[in-house]
Write a protein that holds these residues in place. Structure first.
Motif: not given
Length: 261
Positions: A101-111, A116-125, A161-169
């Motif tokens: 298995y992979p030790e960890w996985c990292r994904v970044t969601v952009k909002r 007009g600025l694009v913020a990045e929200y990264t999750a490392n699991e 990452a989606l929960r961090k970027a879009f807490p309303e979900v």
């Protein structure tokens, strides 16, 4: 078109999207979708059997990763997602089952924000903190986490990452994260038996006749200041193993105090 009764809708869902599910579990799906104003025919939620102490396996309705993606897209601010990045692969034995298995996985969601600025929200699991066991009494992974160790962890990282970027979900874990998990069990002890590291390559011993032949040359190099005993030992040790006596002999090549090196 006449309205479809709840009983008819339960039968449709039981025979298509949730085959084999208990009647009451499908009813829970309809109630969940009605409360959240979701279309049940899009299968936004899943029925996940979860072990609960004192109750055994209990069907639980949970959102799917697809629902989080839909809700993020509907905000009009979803600006994309990165490809999953993985940590180094680890081969270990968990509950008597060997798994890589992979030790960890990292994904970044952009909002895209209102300015007009694009913020990045990264999750490392980490895999060990997320994988589901095949039963409550073992540390062995279930079939899905063993077969799709990378893809399952990527879904967990994306959901976070989606929960961090879009807490309303919402903050509820997805079915992909919770399938096979146990409620109210406290911390899970996982004993990892990693595969042994390969033995270091054994260097051949430095031949005595060659050592005796080289010693005068090394002495001249040390006396001329073109090398040092420490450098010679390090250089020879990269290709050969030296005995304690050989190392002592090289160290004795140091100039006697008061002599010019």
């Amino acid at each position: 078109m006449p309205a479809v009764s709840e009983e008819t809708l339960v039968q449709v869902l039981s025979g298509s999207l949730y085959p084999g599910a208990a009647h009451n579990s499908v009813v829970m799906v309809l109630a969940y979708c009605k409360a959240a104003q979701l279309d049940p025919m899009l299968k936004p939620v899943h029925i996940v059997p979860i072990f609960q102490k004192g109750r055994g396996m209990v069907d639980t309705v949970m959102p799917g990763i697809g629902l989080y993606r839909i809700q993020a897209a509907r905000t009009g601010q979803y600006a994309g997602i990165s490809e999953p990045e993985y940590g180094p692969p680890i081969t270990a034995t968990l509950g008597g089952v060997e798994v890589t298995y992979p030790e960890w996985c990292r994904v970044t969601v952009k909002r895209q924000m209102s300015n007009g600025l694009v913020a990045e929200y990264t999750a490392n699991e980490r895999w060990l903190e997320n994988y589901a066991t095949s039963s409550k009494d073992t540390a062995a992974p279930n079939a899905m986490w063993k077969k799709r160790s990378y893809a399952q962890l990527a879904k967990c990282a994306e959901a976070q990452a989606l929960r961090k970027a879009f807490p309303e979900v919402g903050s509820a874990p997805t079915a992909d994260e919770m399938e096979g998990k146990v409620f109210d069990e406290g911390p899970r002890e996982v004993h990892v038996q990693r595969q042994p590291e390969p033995a270091a390559e054994q260097l051949p011993p430095y031949p005595n006749d060659k050592f005796t032949e080289s010693l005068p040359t090394w002495r001249g190099m040390v006396e001329a200041g073109r090398s040092s005993p420490e450098h010679l030992i390090a250089k020879v040790s990269s290709k050969y193993s030296l005995t304690a006596e050989q190392i002592t002999a090289i160290n004795q090549l140091k100039p006697i105090e008061g002599e010019t090196a």
